[in-house]
Enzyme design. Structure first.
Site, PDB file in Angstrom:
ATOM      1  N   LYS A   1       0.676  -1.530  -0.172  1.00 17.86           N
ATOM      2  CA  LYS A   1       0.100   0.194   0.276  1.00 17.86           C
ATOM      3  C   LYS A   1       0.979   1.017   0.015  1.00 17.86           C
ATOM      4  O   LYS A   1       0.214   2.337  -0.374  1.00 17.86           O
ATOM      5  CB  LYS A   1      -0.877  -0.058   1.095  1.00 17.86           C
ATOM      6  CG  LYS A   1      -2.057  -1.024   1.289  1.00 17.86           C
ATOM      7  CD  LYS A   1      -3.199  -0.412   2.117  1.00 17.86           C
ATOM      8  CE  LYS A   1      -4.378  -1.185   2.470  1.00 17.86           C
ATOM      9  NZ  LYS A   1      -4.599  -2.125   3.719  1.00 17.86           N
ATOM     10  N   ARG A   2       1.632   0.834   0.464  1.00 17.29           N
ATOM     11  CA  ARG A   2       2.850   2.334   0.148  1.00 17.29           C
ATOM     12  C   ARG A   2       3.394   2.927  -0.886  1.00 17.29           C
ATOM     13  O   ARG A   2       3.667   3.957  -1.031  1.00 17.29           O
ATOM     14  CB  ARG A   2       4.591   1.770   1.598  1.00 17.29           C
ATOM     15  CG  ARG A   2       4.952   2.705   1.925  1.00 17.29           C
ATOM     16  CD  ARG A   2       6.323   1.970   2.450  1.00 17.29           C
ATOM     17  NE  ARG A   2       6.097   0.537   2.368  1.00 17.29           N
ATOM     18  CZ  ARG A   2       7.232   0.297   2.143  1.00 17.29           C
ATOM     19  NH1 ARG A   2       8.354   0.225   2.307  1.00 17.29           N
ATOM     20  NH2 ARG A   2       7.524  -1.596   2.121  1.00 17.29           N
TER      21      ARG A   2
END
Ligand code: GLU
Length: 493
Positions: free
Chosen positions: A261-262
């Site tokens: 998700k980063r």
């Protein structure tokens, strides 16, 4: 069929086994795709199995969303929870009796034992090991309990887990991607196969199911490699032939850390909603860790399946490169069927307020044809297509570049000439356009940028965009004249 891939004339059976605890992310989609490609290449069977034993984290919605994303990507399965099959049920939550049966069988054979240690006792054991600099593992207290002791504890109603007995051994995984990987069982420790609440552990369920479902090849992410020695021990204890294993390398983000998700939204649904063509995303995912022997990149799925080979799956990590995906997606958009693209564009154009319920579908197809070279996904289409739907002379002139182009000494002359020519014409179709250009050249003595830039700037309020040869006929004579009049009006103020 080649022997080195572990195929000896037997039917190939592979599976994708998602846990429905969230959305389908790109890494899992790639795993599913590689299994599908392998199955299709060998004319084998692709099984979909839902690993929903974690009752708290699993949900029906997540299962449905995963299936929908897989279908959207163009994957189909021969056996699964929705299509059934001879080795079902295909949801682990519906297979509890099967796990119980095999756990009892192992208990009976002495391959497993009941462990009555409490969480607190286990935690204390872990702390002691860590303090002594040892890797924590179950020390085996309950291994040594006598049958009488066990009877007594059972009678007292004390909760227990079932642990698998791990005896000293070297475990070798002959991985079809990574080669030979050795593990020392001493580091493993007796592990839980059934929890005290009666739920099965991942490793046990996976082995029972893979054996039961006659899986010949387990193709999955490298993060599961450490589970493989445990699973091999379980196969042996159950007297089942293990499948071949192929562990796929990680997918990394552009900063070389595992894709997460980063790096933004990494769900398949995000790419679907952003308006990528599924075949473009699937093609791109196929290249994350696999490459065609012929160095081909843009290939339909059938061709990838035809060429797919685990020998060409790379051991090194794959880097997810959004720019390359965009390039590939743009390629697919340029070649895709126009009415399909137009259909896909509709929700995006509606959301942007550019069209309502009534629209001219033929005209819209022309718009899509004019802008498709400039987009890599449909969320970009409104920005590109906007020029066809609305025009505001004041807003156009607020754009510095447009103002600069239109304040060139000859700009107004070009616009007046265009207006004059359009007034002489009855209509402006694609066939009329070359004649119009010829007339404009003759009338202004200009060509190239000095001729075309003011026209684009005046008619679109932008410095770049669709080809004029497409743009003008799509706008049509009336609309071109309307825009010209309002911009000339503004310029002459
Ligand atoms: N349910 C596991 C996961 O989603 C599957 C692991 C496997 O393929 O064995 O990671």
């Amino acid at each position: 069929m080649s022997d080195s891939q572990g195929i000896k004339g037997t039917e190939v059976r592979v599976r994708f086994a998602p846990s429905p605890t969230g959305y389908l992310h790109l890494g899992n989609a790639r795993t599913a795709l590689f299994n599908w490609l392998f199955a299709r290449h060998h004319g084998g069977t692709f099984v979909l199995r839902i690993e929903d034993t974690d009752v708290e984290r699993s949900s029906k919605e997540s299962e449905e969303a995963i299936l929908e994303d897989l279908r959207w990507l163009g994957l189909d399965w021969d056996e699964g929870p929705d299509v059934g099959g001879p080795h079902g049920p295909y949801r682990q939550s519906e297979r509890r009796d099967i796990y119980q049966k095999y756990a009892q069988e192992l208990l009976g054979k002495g391959g497993a034992y009941r462990c009555f240690c409490s969480e607190e006792e286990l935690e204390a054991e872990r702390r002691v090991a860590l303090a002594a600099g040892r890797m924590p593992k179950y020390e085996g207290r309950c291994r040594l309990r006598s049958p009488e002791e066990v009877e007594e504890l059972l009678a007292s109603g004390r909760p227990y887990t079932i642990r698998f007995r791990v005896d000293p051994a070297q475990i070798v995984v002959e991985d079809l991607v990574r080669g030979r990987v050795s593990f020392e069982s001493a580091f493993i420790g007796d592990f839980i196969i059934m929890r005290s609440d009666g739920e099965v552990s991942y490793n046990f369920a996976a082995v029972v199911d893979d054996a039961w479902m006659r899986i010949t090849h387990v193709i999955r992410g490298e993060d599961h490699l450490p589970n493989t020695p445990r699973q091999l021990l379980l196969y042996k204890a159950l007297g089942a032939e293990p499948p071949k294993f192929a562990h796929l390398s990680m997918i990394l983000g552009p900063d070389h850390s595992p894709l997460s998700k980063r790096h933004g939204d990494v769900s398949v649904s995000y790419y679907r909603e952003t308006g990528y063509l599924p075949e473009a995303l699937a093609n791109y995912l196929a290249l994350l860790g696999w490459s065609s022997e012929k160095g081909m990149e843009i290939m339909p799925m059938e061709e990838i399946a035809r060429q797919f080979n685990l020998k060409r799956v790379s051991k090194s990590a794959a880097i997810f490169d959004n720019a390359k995906l965009d390039w590939m997606s743009g390629n697919y958009i340029r070649k895709a069927n126009l009415s399909r693209l137009t259909e896909m564009a509709l929700p995006y154009l509606r959301r942007a307020g550019l069209i309502g319920e009534d629209y001219d579908s033929q005209w819209l197809e022309q718009v899509v044809a004019a802008v498709r070279a400039h987009i890599s996904c449909f969320s970009q289409i409104s920005r590109e297509a906007e020029v066809f739907f609305s025009f505001d002379a004041c807003k156009a002139l607020a754009n510095g570049e447009v103002r600069r182009v239109l304040s060139e000494p000859e700009a107004l002359k070009v616009l007046e000439a265009l207006k004059g020519e359009l007034l002489k014409m009855e209509r402006l179709t694609a066939e009329d356009y070359p004649k119009l250009v010829k007339a404009l050249k003759a009338a202004t003595g200009l060509q190239g940028r000095p001729l075309f830039h003011p026209i684009r700037a005046a008619l679109t309020g932008k410095a770049s965009g669709p080809e004029l040869a497409l743009l003008l006929p799509i706008l049509g004579r009336e609309e071109c004249l309307r825009r010209l009049n309002s911009i000339i009006g503004q310029l002459e103020r």
